[in-house]
Design a protein around this motif. Structure first.
Motif, PDB file in Angstrom:
ATOM      1  N   VAL A  95      -5.954   1.135  -7.877  1.00 31.59           N
ATOM      2  CA  VAL A  95      -6.293   2.411  -7.259  1.00 31.59           C
ATOM      3  C   VAL A  95      -7.050   2.221  -5.916  1.00 31.59           C
ATOM      4  O   VAL A  95      -8.371   1.308  -6.129  1.00 31.59           O
ATOM      5  CB  VAL A  95      -7.122   3.543  -8.228  1.00 31.59           C
ATOM      6  CG1 VAL A  95      -7.499   4.603  -7.120  1.00 31.59           C
ATOM      7  CG2 VAL A  95      -6.097   3.928  -9.098  1.00 31.59           C
ATOM      8  N   VAL A  96      -6.738   2.330  -4.834  1.00 38.00           N
ATOM      9  CA  VAL A  96      -7.322   1.876  -3.596  1.00 38.00           C
ATOM     10  C   VAL A  96      -7.076   3.203  -2.448  1.00 38.00           C
ATOM     11  O   VAL A  96      -5.977   3.673  -2.416  1.00 38.00           O
ATOM     12  CB  VAL A  96      -6.550   0.744  -2.885  1.00 38.00           C
ATOM     13  CG1 VAL A  96      -7.017   0.505  -1.578  1.00 38.00           C
ATOM     14  CG2 VAL A  96      -6.741  -0.431  -3.958  1.00 38.00           C
ATOM     15  N   ASP A  97      -7.948   3.563  -1.763  1.00 43.28           N
ATOM     16  CA  ASP A  97      -8.175   4.382  -0.787  1.00 43.28           C
ATOM     17  C   ASP A  97      -8.043   3.546   0.317  1.00 43.28           C
ATOM     18  O   ASP A  97      -9.395   2.836   0.567  1.00 43.28           O
ATOM     19  CB  ASP A  97      -9.128   5.442  -0.770  1.00 43.28           C
ATOM     20  CG  ASP A  97      -9.254   6.534   0.414  1.00 43.28           C
ATOM     21  OD1 ASP A  97      -8.312   6.374   1.349  1.00 43.28           O
ATOM     22  OD2 ASP A  97      -9.869   7.411   0.244  1.00 43.28           O
ATOM     23  N   ASP A 137     -12.482  -3.546   0.027  1.00 46.11           N
ATOM     24  CA  ASP A 137     -13.155  -4.668  -0.583  1.00 46.11           C
ATOM     25  C   ASP A 137     -12.648  -5.087  -1.995  1.00 46.11           C
ATOM     26  O   ASP A 137     -12.420  -6.071  -2.334  1.00 46.11           O
ATOM     27  CB  ASP A 137     -14.533  -4.520  -0.522  1.00 46.11           C
ATOM     28  CG  ASP A 137     -15.125  -4.457   0.861  1.00 46.11           C
ATOM     29  OD1 ASP A 137     -14.354  -4.954   1.906  1.00 46.11           O
ATOM     30  OD2 ASP A 137     -16.423  -4.112   1.212  1.00 46.11           O
ATOM     31  N   ARG A 138     -12.557  -3.951  -2.877  1.00 43.90           N
ATOM     32  CA  ARG A 138     -12.147  -4.118  -4.251  1.00 43.90           C
ATOM     33  C   ARG A 138     -10.876  -4.641  -4.336  1.00 43.90           C
ATOM     34  O   ARG A 138     -10.246  -5.491  -5.071  1.00 43.90           O
ATOM     35  CB  ARG A 138     -12.409  -2.793  -5.125  1.00 43.90           C
ATOM     36  CG  ARG A 138     -14.073  -2.485  -5.225  1.00 43.90           C
ATOM     37  CD  ARG A 138     -14.059  -1.497  -6.443  1.00 43.90           C
ATOM     38  NE  ARG A 138     -13.409  -0.109  -5.866  1.00 43.90           N
ATOM     39  CZ  ARG A 138     -14.111   0.698  -5.108  1.00 43.90           C
ATOM     40  NH1 ARG A 138     -15.155   0.553  -4.926  1.00 43.90           N
ATOM     41  NH2 ARG A 138     -13.616   1.865  -4.743  1.00 43.90           N
ATOM     42  N   LEU A 139      -9.865  -4.087  -3.431  1.00 43.89           N
ATOM     43  CA  LEU A 139      -8.812  -4.415  -3.286  1.00 43.89           C
ATOM     44  C   LEU A 139      -8.202  -6.111  -2.913  1.00 43.89           C
ATOM     45  O   LEU A 139      -7.714  -6.701  -3.751  1.00 43.89           O
ATOM     46  CB  LEU A 139      -7.777  -4.080  -2.123  1.00 43.89           C
ATOM     47  CG  LEU A 139      -6.349  -4.510  -1.734  1.00 43.89           C
ATOM     48  CD1 LEU A 139      -5.431  -4.719  -2.822  1.00 43.89           C
ATOM     49  CD2 LEU A 139      -5.840  -3.547  -0.536  1.00 43.89           C
ATOM     50  N   ARG A 189      -3.592   5.732  -3.988  1.00 41.43           N
ATOM     51  CA  ARG A 189      -4.824   6.558  -4.493  1.00 41.43           C
ATOM     52  C   ARG A 189      -4.537   7.255  -5.801  1.00 41.43           C
ATOM     53  O   ARG A 189      -5.675   7.595  -6.653  1.00 41.43           O
ATOM     54  CB  ARG A 189      -4.998   7.645  -3.637  1.00 41.43           C
ATOM     55  CG  ARG A 189      -5.552   7.213  -2.116  1.00 41.43           C
ATOM     56  CD  ARG A 189      -5.879   8.147  -1.224  1.00 41.43           C
ATOM     57  NE  ARG A 189      -4.689   9.066  -0.901  1.00 41.43           N
ATOM     58  CZ  ARG A 189      -4.861  10.215  -0.016  1.00 41.43           C
ATOM     59  NH1 ARG A 189      -5.863  10.668   0.599  1.00 41.43           N
ATOM     60  NH2 ARG A 189      -3.498  10.452   0.299  1.00 41.43           N
ATOM     61  N   SER A 215     -13.356   0.464  -0.983  1.00 43.13           N
ATOM     62  CA  SER A 215     -12.000   0.491  -2.022  1.00 43.13           C
ATOM     63  C   SER A 215     -11.461  -0.770  -1.367  1.00 43.13           C
ATOM     64  O   SER A 215     -10.668  -1.645  -2.240  1.00 43.13           O
ATOM     65  CB  SER A 215     -11.277   1.897  -1.807  1.00 43.13           C
ATOM     66  OG  SER A 215     -10.369   1.841  -2.509  1.00 43.13           O
ATOM     67  N   THR A 225       0.723  -1.118   0.179  1.00 45.59           N
ATOM     68  CA  THR A 225       0.054   0.099  -0.039  1.00 45.59           C
ATOM     69  C   THR A 225       0.848   1.284   0.016  1.00 45.59           C
ATOM     70  O   THR A 225       2.026   1.148   0.542  1.00 45.59           O
ATOM     71  CB  THR A 225      -0.970   0.106   1.229  1.00 45.59           C
ATOM     72  OG1 THR A 225      -0.323   0.103   2.445  1.00 45.59           O
ATOM     73  CG2 THR A 225      -1.797  -1.443   1.424  1.00 45.59           C
ATOM     74  N   VAL A 281      -0.805  -0.664  -4.717  1.00 47.53           N
ATOM     75  CA  VAL A 281      -1.757   0.218  -4.779  1.00 47.53           C
ATOM     76  C   VAL A 281      -1.531   1.412  -3.897  1.00 47.53           C
ATOM     77  O   VAL A 281      -0.816   1.424  -3.108  1.00 47.53           O
ATOM     78  CB  VAL A 281      -2.889  -0.588  -3.759  1.00 47.53           C
ATOM     79  CG1 VAL A 281      -3.179  -2.062  -4.327  1.00 47.53           C
ATOM     80  CG2 VAL A 281      -2.665  -0.836  -2.381  1.00 47.53           C
ATOM     81  N   ASP A 341     -11.280   3.745   2.952  1.00 46.64           N
ATOM     82  CA  ASP A 341     -12.420   3.409   2.529  1.00 46.64           C
ATOM     83  C   ASP A 341     -12.723   1.970   2.354  1.00 46.64           C
ATOM     84  O   ASP A 341     -12.015   1.338   1.717  1.00 46.64           O
ATOM     85  CB  ASP A 341     -12.794   4.188   1.242  1.00 46.64           C
ATOM     86  CG  ASP A 341     -14.062   3.973   0.388  1.00 46.64           C
ATOM     87  OD1 ASP A 341     -14.320   2.845  -0.404  1.00 46.64           O
ATOM     88  OD2 ASP A 341     -15.114   4.556   0.913  1.00 46.64           O
TER      89      ASP A 341
END
Length: 262
Positions: free
Chosen positions: A57-59, A67-69, A39, A65, A13, A37, A62
């Motif tokens: 792209v991950v925040d 969860d998508r990772l 922002r 976000s 990250t 990953v 959030d």
């Protein structure tokens, strides 16, 4: 890129700049398949073009976000995640408590503590799928010693330190190492600049006269070393400083040269 069945995998990250970027580059060079990953998508695209890492792209602050990772990591790494390197975070401001901007404190806690905790929770099942691995937390010597103007950042990094310590106890008996790396003065392009609200002169002054502060690459090398050791060796806490910084309050600076006109 598809995962080789025997290839180690890593999620890093905060990989758009500084230490996170250096870690992603180092681990990819060492043969890991890295999912980097952050922002800022444009920075990640440049990193992917340079190194071949996978990106997203991950925040970390959030939940959706993150969860998508977790979903993307499962797709890329069906054999599981070998290493999670929690770098995303940073400092905002140097206000004393009596002038504290608590929105900045909230931001620091959200990224340094809740972000690291959220990503760790999301990826822990995939580390178990891999049969074990490593979870690294990048904290700071600010987690160990308080200083004027550091209270918000001191508190956030101290909380992240405790997160790592509690997790290590909770995972005792499993083949998962929890490693904390706590650097002192590291000269990167953005850390102090972001902390000081974009004031380049003030950011430059942080490092003025310091003989060889740590670099992002120095920290990346230590992180890589810690996760590439034999699996039974755990470096619980690594405190690293430049030689010029004997302690948090003891930073040696060269005398500034005085320019004289003839």
């Amino acid at each position: 890129m598809h995962q080789n069945e025997n290839q180690r995998t890593a999620v890093v990250t905060g990989a758009s700049s500084g230490i996170g970027r250096a870690v992603a580059r180092r681990l990819q060079a060492d043969g890991f398949h890295v999912l980097a990953v952050a922002r800022r998508g444009d920075r990640l695209e440049a990193l992917a073009a340079e190194t071949g890492v996978s990106t997203l792209v991950v925040d970390v602050s959030d939940g959706a976000s993150v969860d998508r990772l977790a979903e993307r990591a499962a797709e890329l790494f069906p054999q599981g995640v070998s290493a999670l390197i929690n770098v995303a975070g940073g400092a905002l401001g140097v206000d004393w408590v009596e002038r504290a901007d608590f929105e900045k404190w909230t931001g620091m806690y959200a990224s340094n503590v809740l972000g690291a905790g959220r990503v760790t929770k999301a990826l822990l099942p995939q580390i178990r799928t891999a049969g074990g691995g490593d979870i690294v937390f990048l904290t700071s010597t600010a987690a160990q010693v308080a200083y004027e103007g550091g209270s918000g950042y001191n508190a956030a990094k101290a909380a992240e330190h405790m997160l790592a310590a509690a997790l290590r106890l909770e995972l005792a008996g499993e083949p998962i190492r929890v490693i904390e790396v706590a650097p002192g003065l590291v000269h990167t392009d953005e850390f102090s600049l972001t902390r000081l609200g974009g004031d380049q002169a003030a950011a430059d002054a942080v490092y003025e006269g310091v003989e060889k502060p740590l670099t992002a690459q120095d920290v990346a090398d230590v992180i890589a070393y810690s996760i590439e050791l034999p699996a039974h060796v755990n470096l619980d806490l690594i405190t690293m400083r430049p030689v010029a910084q004997a302690a948090a309050h003891k930073l040696m600076r060269r005398p500034l040269e005085v320019k004289r006109t003839p």
